[in-house]
Design a protein around this motif. Sequence first.
Motif, PDB file in Angstrom:
ATOM      1  N   GLY A 174       0.827  -1.197   0.000  1.00  0.00           N
ATOM      2  CA  GLY A 174       0.000   0.000   0.000  1.00  0.00           C
ATOM      3  C   GLY A 174       0.864   1.250   0.000  1.00  0.00           C
ATOM      4  O   GLY A 174       2.099   1.177   0.068  1.00  0.00           O
ATOM      5  N   TRP A 175       0.216   2.399  -0.099  1.00  0.00           N
ATOM      6  CA  TRP A 175       0.932   3.668  -0.108  1.00  0.00           C
ATOM      7  C   TRP A 175       1.183   4.142   1.317  1.00  0.00           C
ATOM      8  O   TRP A 175       0.281   4.125   2.154  1.00  0.00           O
ATOM      9  CB  TRP A 175       0.126   4.717  -0.870  1.00  0.00           C
ATOM     10  N   ALA A 176       2.415   4.551   1.589  1.00  0.00           N
ATOM     11  CA  ALA A 176       2.810   5.006   2.924  1.00  0.00           C
ATOM     12  C   ALA A 176       3.109   6.503   2.884  1.00  0.00           C
ATOM     13  O   ALA A 176       3.821   6.969   1.986  1.00  0.00           O
ATOM     14  CB  ALA A 176       4.038   4.249   3.411  1.00  0.00           C
ATOM     15  N   PRO A 177       2.587   7.277   3.841  1.00  0.00           N
ATOM     16  CA  PRO A 177       2.841   8.719   3.837  1.00  0.00           C
ATOM     17  C   PRO A 177       4.267   9.049   4.257  1.00  0.00           C
ATOM     18  O   PRO A 177       4.835   8.407   5.146  1.00  0.00           O
ATOM     19  CB  PRO A 177       1.833   9.248   4.865  1.00  0.00           C
ATOM     20  N   LEU A 178       4.853  10.057   3.607  1.00  0.00           N
ATOM     21  CA  LEU A 178       6.200  10.516   3.960  1.00  0.00           C
ATOM     22  C   LEU A 178       6.156  11.915   4.573  1.00  0.00           C
ATOM     23  O   LEU A 178       6.491  12.094   5.725  1.00  0.00           O
ATOM     24  CB  LEU A 178       7.113  10.488   2.733  1.00  0.00           C
ATOM     25  N   TYR A 179       5.736  12.906   3.788  1.00  0.00           N
ATOM     26  CA  TYR A 179       5.633  14.256   4.344  1.00  0.00           C
ATOM     27  C   TYR A 179       4.643  15.092   3.549  1.00  0.00           C
ATOM     28  O   TYR A 179       4.358  14.826   2.380  1.00  0.00           O
ATOM     29  CB  TYR A 179       6.995  14.943   4.417  1.00  0.00           C
ATOM     30  N   ALA A 180       4.109  16.113   4.226  1.00  0.00           N
ATOM     31  CA  ALA A 180       3.144  17.030   3.626  1.00  0.00           C
ATOM     32  C   ALA A 180       3.772  18.415   3.530  1.00  0.00           C
ATOM     33  O   ALA A 180       4.483  18.855   4.436  1.00  0.00           O
ATOM     34  CB  ALA A 180       1.868  17.083   4.459  1.00  0.00           C
ATOM     35  N   PHE A 181       3.487  19.107   2.426  1.00  0.00           N
ATOM     36  CA  PHE A 181       4.090  20.423   2.221  1.00  0.00           C
ATOM     37  C   PHE A 181       3.164  21.328   1.422  1.00  0.00           C
ATOM     38  O   PHE A 181       2.251  20.855   0.733  1.00  0.00           O
ATOM     39  CB  PHE A 181       5.439  20.292   1.499  1.00  0.00           C
ATOM     40  N   GLU A 182       3.419  22.617   1.551  1.00  0.00           N
ATOM     41  CA  GLU A 182       2.749  23.626   0.731  1.00  0.00           C
ATOM     42  C   GLU A 182       3.796  24.230  -0.196  1.00  0.00           C
ATOM     43  O   GLU A 182       4.983  24.267   0.131  1.00  0.00           O
ATOM     44  CB  GLU A 182       2.136  24.710   1.614  1.00  0.00           C
ATOM     45  N   SER A 183       3.357  24.730  -1.342  1.00  0.00           N
ATOM     46  CA  SER A 183       4.313  25.211  -2.337  1.00  0.00           C
ATOM     47  C   SER A 183       4.706  26.668  -2.136  1.00  0.00           C
ATOM     48  O   SER A 183       5.223  27.297  -3.050  1.00  0.00           O
ATOM     49  CB  SER A 183       3.757  25.012  -3.753  1.00  0.00           C
ATOM     50  N   ARG A 184       4.497  27.205  -0.942  1.00  0.00           N
ATOM     51  CA  ARG A 184       4.962  28.566  -0.671  1.00  0.00           C
ATOM     52  C   ARG A 184       6.384  28.507  -0.108  1.00  0.00           C
ATOM     53  O   ARG A 184       6.744  27.573   0.600  1.00  0.00           O
ATOM     54  CB  ARG A 184       4.028  29.275   0.300  1.00  0.00           C
ATOM     55  N   PRO A 185       7.199  29.507  -0.418  1.00  0.00           N
ATOM     56  CA  PRO A 185       8.621  29.431  -0.055  1.00  0.00           C
ATOM     57  C   PRO A 185       8.877  29.555   1.437  1.00  0.00           C
ATOM     58  O   PRO A 185       8.119  30.197   2.175  1.00  0.00           O
ATOM     59  CB  PRO A 185       9.240  30.612  -0.813  1.00  0.00           C
ATOM     60  N   ALA A 186       9.948  28.917   1.879  1.00  0.00           N
ATOM     61  CA  ALA A 186      10.484  29.101   3.223  1.00  0.00           C
ATOM     62  C   ALA A 186      11.783  29.898   3.099  1.00  0.00           C
ATOM     63  O   ALA A 186      12.331  30.061   2.005  1.00  0.00           O
ATOM     64  CB  ALA A 186      10.735  27.753   3.884  1.00  0.00           C
ATOM     65  N   TYR A 187      12.291  30.373   4.247  1.00  0.00           N
ATOM     66  CA  TYR A 187      13.411  31.310   4.243  1.00  0.00           C
ATOM     67  C   TYR A 187      14.509  30.833   5.192  1.00  0.00           C
ATOM     68  O   TYR A 187      14.279  29.969   6.044  1.00  0.00           O
ATOM     69  CB  TYR A 187      12.906  32.702   4.624  1.00  0.00           C
ATOM     70  N   PRO A 188      15.724  31.399   5.048  1.00  0.00           N
ATOM     71  CA  PRO A 188      16.831  30.937   5.898  1.00  0.00           C
ATOM     72  C   PRO A 188      16.513  30.925   7.379  1.00  0.00           C
ATOM     73  O   PRO A 188      16.915  30.004   8.095  1.00  0.00           O
ATOM     74  CB  PRO A 188      17.946  31.927   5.557  1.00  0.00           C
ATOM     75  N   VAL A 189      15.792  31.926   7.864  1.00  0.00           N
ATOM     76  CA  VAL A 189      15.465  31.949   9.289  1.00  0.00           C
ATOM     77  C   VAL A 189      14.579  30.768   9.678  1.00  0.00           C
ATOM     78  O   VAL A 189      14.674  30.239  10.795  1.00  0.00           O
ATOM     79  CB  VAL A 189      14.799  33.293   9.666  1.00  0.00           C
ATOM     80  N   ASP A 190      13.718  30.315   8.752  1.00  0.00           N
ATOM     81  CA  ASP A 190      12.882  29.143   9.013  1.00  0.00           C
ATOM     82  C   ASP A 190      13.736  27.884   9.150  1.00  0.00           C
ATOM     83  O   ASP A 190      13.499  27.041  10.025  1.00  0.00           O
ATOM     84  CB  ASP A 190      11.875  28.942   7.882  1.00  0.00           C
TER      85      ASP A 190
END
Length: 283
Positions: A174-190
């Motif tokens: 079956g399919w196993a989840p790895l990670y969820a993300f949004e396509s908005r940018p992150a920054y060095p401080v993040d």
Amino acid sequence: MSAAPNTSIDAYFDLVGQPAPGGPSLAGLARLQLGHIMAIPFENLNPLAGLTVPLDIPALLDKFTHRRGGYCFEHNLLYRHALDTLGYRTTPLLARVRVNAAPGVVTPRTHMLLLVEVEGERWLSDTGFGKATPTAPLRLVPGEAQSTPHGVYRLVPEGDAGDSFLLETDAGDGWAPLYAFESRPAYPVDFEMSNWYVSTHPASHFTRDLIAVRTVANGRHVLHNARYSFYAVDGTATRKELATPAALVHLLENTFGLAAGSVPGLGAKLSEIVSPRGEGFER
């Protein structure tokens, strides 16, 4: 006198393979991603030993060119630097790891990945997710099973905004989840904040568990605490337990290609983990 740090991007290309000739291309992106993953191991020796994890480019170049690896922030920050040098359009993102997370639990954003725009499309490109790292770029389209040299993946849309995805891998049953993300940018401080958490917080598995992954053409070598596994691309797996700190160092040095013997404070940590401490996901 110690040797001067190697901070030239040319040293990176000497390590992972020279870039494809010409401008940015999907073939060139795939070549660099696979070359990076196969040349530089995934590992957490610094946080396990209580050492800092610098994220500046000179420090990363020096570390990776002296028989060391790292985790997602280290891998993908240097990988992005190389892509930007070659003229690729990259967007760094942060993801919430879903591996072993109970349904409904919101996990922190502790994984870094990249979106790369090339040949008129957007591609997920990631060099730092341990034994589940995709070894080829993944087209940012929902629901399509996408094959890589080391597994099959798909992106599942989440929410109604159209910019959120869950990355899954075909686990055989079956399919196993790895990670969820949004396509908005992150920054060095993040990245600095997330890196500080995963490298210092006592609840972070990077400060508690020994993790190393080396990807080769026919599979992946994986070490989780005292358990060594080899996951072949044909789906078979072999495992064995290591009984002594010396055996762990020998494996890290010779199978994973890591200069483990020179990491201050690591020996004491290895002494604490020579007994198996249960199953986990080697990320």
